[in-house]
Design a protein around this motif. Structure first.
Motif, short mmCIF file in Angstrom:
data_model
loop_
_atom_site.label_atom_id
_atom_site.label_comp_id
_atom_site.label_asym_id
_atom_site.label_seq_id
_atom_site.Cartn_x
_atom_site.Cartn_y
_atom_site.Cartn_z
N ARG A 211 0.80 -1.05 0.11
CA ARG A 211 0.02 -0.03 -0.04
C ARG A 211 0.87 1.26 -0.12
NH1 ARG A 211 -5.24 1.37 0.95
NH2 ARG A 211 -5.65 3.45 1.78
N CYS A 212 2.13 1.14 0.59
CA CYS A 212 2.97 2.19 0.70
C CYS A 212 3.96 2.54 -0.38
CB CYS A 212 3.50 2.17 2.19
SG CYS A 212 2.33 2.30 3.58
N GLY A 213 3.52 1.64 -1.14
CA GLY A 213 4.55 1.63 -2.55
C GLY A 213 5.96 0.90 -2.49
N PHE A 214 5.99 -0.10 -1.70
CA PHE A 214 7.32 -0.99 -1.73
C PHE A 214 6.97 -2.41 -1.69
CE2 PHE A 214 7.55 2.60 1.43
CZ PHE A 214 8.81 3.31 0.85
N ARG A 219 7.71 -8.47 -1.52
CA ARG A 219 8.22 -9.74 -2.05
C ARG A 219 9.33 -10.29 -1.22
NH1 ARG A 219 8.79 -7.96 -6.56
NH2 ARG A 219 6.48 -7.99 -7.14
N ALA A 220 10.28 -9.71 -1.07
CA ALA A 220 11.96 -9.90 -0.47
C ALA A 220 11.59 -10.38 0.88
CB ALA A 220 12.68 -8.98 -0.54
N LEU A 221 10.82 -9.75 1.56
CA LEU A 221 10.40 -9.93 3.04
C LEU A 221 9.63 -11.42 2.93
CD1 LEU A 221 10.14 -9.35 6.15
CD2 LEU A 221 7.97 -8.14 5.57
N ALA A 222 8.51 -11.34 1.98
CA ALA A 222 7.82 -12.66 2.13
C ALA A 222 8.67 -14.09 1.78
CB ALA A 222 6.71 -12.65 1.21
N LEU A 223 9.56 -13.81 0.83
CA LEU A 223 10.53 -14.97 0.76
C LEU A 223 11.50 -15.19 1.60
CD1 LEU A 223 11.36 -14.26 -3.24
CD2 LEU A 223 10.18 -16.21 -2.46
N ALA A 224 11.85 -14.19 2.23
CA ALA A 224 13.07 -14.34 3.64
C ALA A 224 11.94 -15.11 4.64
CB ALA A 224 13.20 -13.09 4.01
N GLY A 225 10.65 -14.92 4.80
CA GLY A 225 10.16 -15.53 5.72
C GLY A 225 9.77 -17.05 5.51
N SER A 245 0.76 -13.99 -2.59
CA SER A 245 -0.10 -12.70 -2.89
C SER A 245 1.01 -11.75 -3.63
CB SER A 245 -0.54 -12.35 -1.59
OG SER A 245 0.40 -11.71 -0.79
N THR A 246 2.23 -11.79 -3.58
CA THR A 246 2.78 -10.56 -3.98
C THR A 246 3.57 -11.13 -5.53
OG1 THR A 246 5.00 -11.64 -3.30
CG2 THR A 246 3.77 -10.27 -1.90
N GLY A 247 3.38 -12.22 -5.72
CA GLY A 247 3.55 -12.84 -7.16
C GLY A 247 4.74 -13.39 -7.12
N ALA A 248 5.42 -13.56 -6.13
CA ALA A 248 6.50 -14.40 -5.94
C ALA A 248 6.42 -15.87 -6.15
CB ALA A 248 7.17 -14.29 -4.46
N GLY A 249 7.19 -16.73 -6.69
CA GLY A 249 6.95 -18.16 -7.14
C GLY A 249 8.02 -18.74 -7.73
N GLY A 250 7.75 -19.87 -8.39
CA GLY A 250 8.95 -20.43 -9.20
C GLY A 250 9.98 -20.98 -8.41
N LEU A 251 11.22 -20.97 -9.09
CA LEU A 251 12.37 -21.27 -8.15
C LEU A 251 12.79 -20.60 -7.19
CD1 LEU A 251 14.58 -21.94 -11.58
CD2 LEU A 251 13.37 -23.84 -10.22
N GLY A 252 12.45 -19.24 -7.12
CA GLY A 252 12.93 -18.57 -5.67
C GLY A 252 12.14 -19.20 -4.49
N LEU A 253 10.78 -19.10 -4.84
CA LEU A 253 10.05 -19.90 -3.47
C LEU A 253 10.69 -21.12 -3.31
CD1 LEU A 253 7.65 -19.15 -1.63
CD2 LEU A 253 6.32 -20.08 -3.44
N LEU A 254 10.74 -22.12 -4.39
CA LEU A 254 11.22 -23.47 -4.05
C LEU A 254 12.35 -23.35 -3.24
CD1 LEU A 254 10.84 -26.34 -4.49
CD2 LEU A 254 11.65 -26.06 -6.76
N ARG A 255 13.48 -22.54 -3.84
CA ARG A 255 14.73 -22.49 -3.33
C ARG A 255 14.78 -22.19 -1.79
NH1 ARG A 255 16.81 -19.72 -6.53
NH2 ARG A 255 16.37 -17.73 -5.93
N GLU A 256 13.86 -21.20 -1.18
CA GLU A 256 13.57 -20.89 0.07
C GLU A 256 12.92 -21.99 1.06
OE1 GLU A 256 14.71 -18.35 1.28
OE2 GLU A 256 15.53 -17.34 -0.41
N ARG A 257 12.12 -22.62 0.38
CA ARG A 257 11.39 -23.58 1.02
C ARG A 257 12.46 -24.72 1.41
NH1 ARG A 257 6.21 -25.65 -1.85
NH2 ARG A 257 5.89 -26.76 0.24
#
Length: 376
Positions: A211-214, A219-225, A245-257
């Motif tokens: 909402r505040c334009g960041f 997205r980076a915070l959600a992946l870090a979580g 909800s931020t549109g993150a997915g694919g290999l980036g999300l799989l790598r963090e999991r």
């Protein structure tokens, strides 16, 4: 084992319901737990101080239409309940303007989309500084997407004792904005510890950033979580949903999991902790004295086998039942839909605090939500 007749507080079993003095205390307890809409519903409206408190609760709950109606009634002071009782000014002298009510009015206008943050800041400059004022203005600032203005106010409100988890998520969003994701996750974890089952602090933190334009920071915070192995499985699941909800997915999300699930020893410790918690939930040792209440479905066994139901749903217009501890005679409100049980008084207070006639500062009820204990 039934409750002995002498244990039942007669004030809560009246035919017309609990007295106003008790309902005010219930409202303060609900507000302190972040249940602002429920606190608004249960609070009586018999005199001007009650209407002021209702206006505060409406602003905290984000119900700007009701807040504006109440503030308009207070400004006109024509109804029986909103009429000023003081006779110091005399019949020909109008009452001085109320800085606190003016601030609430500017915030309600902002929430309604007809005001601006500059007017809120101007009104706040006339109010005596307090954690309650910082709390209200922080909510106003973040509602229009001004995280830079909201963050220091949220931190000041927290330092003053504010227990609203929205202050934690605003502070967490500001840490993420600066790239301090570990600190942001720690703050959000604190909010997750006090959140109700239907609240999602991870999603709220991400929403504040978006909402505040960041959006990139969100997205980076959600992946870090998702990839933080120190978080509980439930917390990581919340961050996974937030990342989606931020549109993150694919290999980036799989790598963090994969990174999070790689710590097998930590996962075993978490499983043992969950098993111990499940076993402890069946312990019927009295935990009522000095308790802050219980959250979630795990409370049901204790409620059903240790507490006694005095009044079934609904109580005072709430989707709740009133229960009493057989050992301590303490009373609790169990809010069925919100999955939380709160300790509440069952007798009127011995000391009644009233708000000042100048209305220059928040009501005593705001102090309860800030963690300040009032006389019993």
């Amino acid at each position: 084992m039934p409750v002995r007749p002498g244990q039942i507080p007669p004030s809560v079993l009246r035919a017309d319901g609990p007295p106003p003095e008790v309902l005010r205390q219930w409202s303060d307890a609900l507000s302190a737990a972040g249940l602002y809409s429920e606190a608004l519903d249960v609070h009586p409206a018999l005199e001007r101080a009650d209407v002021v408190r209702l206006a505060e609760l409406a602003v905290l709950a984000g119900i700007h239409t009701q807040a504006q109606e109440l503030l308009r009634e207070l400004n006109e002071a024509e109804s029986e309940r909103s009429r000023r009782n003081g006779t110091v000014l005399g019949p020909d002298r109008p009452a001085p303007p109320s800085p606190w009510l003016d601030l609430l009015a500017r915030v309600a206008e902002l929430l309604a989309g007809t005001g601006d943050l500059a007017a809120v800041d101007a009104a706040a400059s006339k109010v005596q500084p307090s954690a309650g004022m910082d709390w209200i203005v922080a909510l106003a600032a973040v509602s229009v997407g001004d995280l830079l203005a909201a963050a220091p106010l949220a931190r000041a409100a927290r330092q003053g004792g504010c227990r609203d988890l929205r202050m934690l998520t605003i502070a967490a969003a500001d840490e993420a904005r600066q790239g301090q994701y570990a600190q942001a996750l720690a703050l959000t974890a604190q909010a997750q510890c006090i959140a109700l089952p239907d609240e999602d602090p991870a999603a709220l933190t991400v929403h504040v950033l978006q909402r505040c334009g960041f959006a990139d920071a969100a997205r980076a915070l959600a992946l870090a979580g998702v990839g933080d192995s120190s978080l509980s499985p439930a917390s990581r699941a919340d961050w996974k949903a937030a990342a989606a909800s931020t549109g993150a997915g694919g290999l980036g999300l799989l790598r963090e999991r994969v990174k999070a699930h790689g710590h097998r020893s930590r996962r075993r410790a978490e499983r043992k902790a969950r098993e111990a918690e499940a076993i402890a939930s069946y312990d019927l040792t009295c935990r009522c004295y000095a308790s802050g209440g219980w959250i979630g479905p795990s409370r049901h066994f204790y409620l059903q086998h240790h507490l006694h139901e005095l009044l079934p749903v609904p109580v005072a217009g709430l989707d709740a039942r009133l229960m009493i501890c057989r050992a301590t005679s303490l009373t609790f409100l169990d809010l069925v839909a919100r999955e939380i049980t709160l300790p509440v008084p069952s007798t009127p207070p011995s000391t009644v605090l009233t708000s000042g006639t100048d209305e220059e500062r928040p009501t005593p009820g705001m102090g309860v939500s800030l963690g300040l204990a009032l006389p019993a």
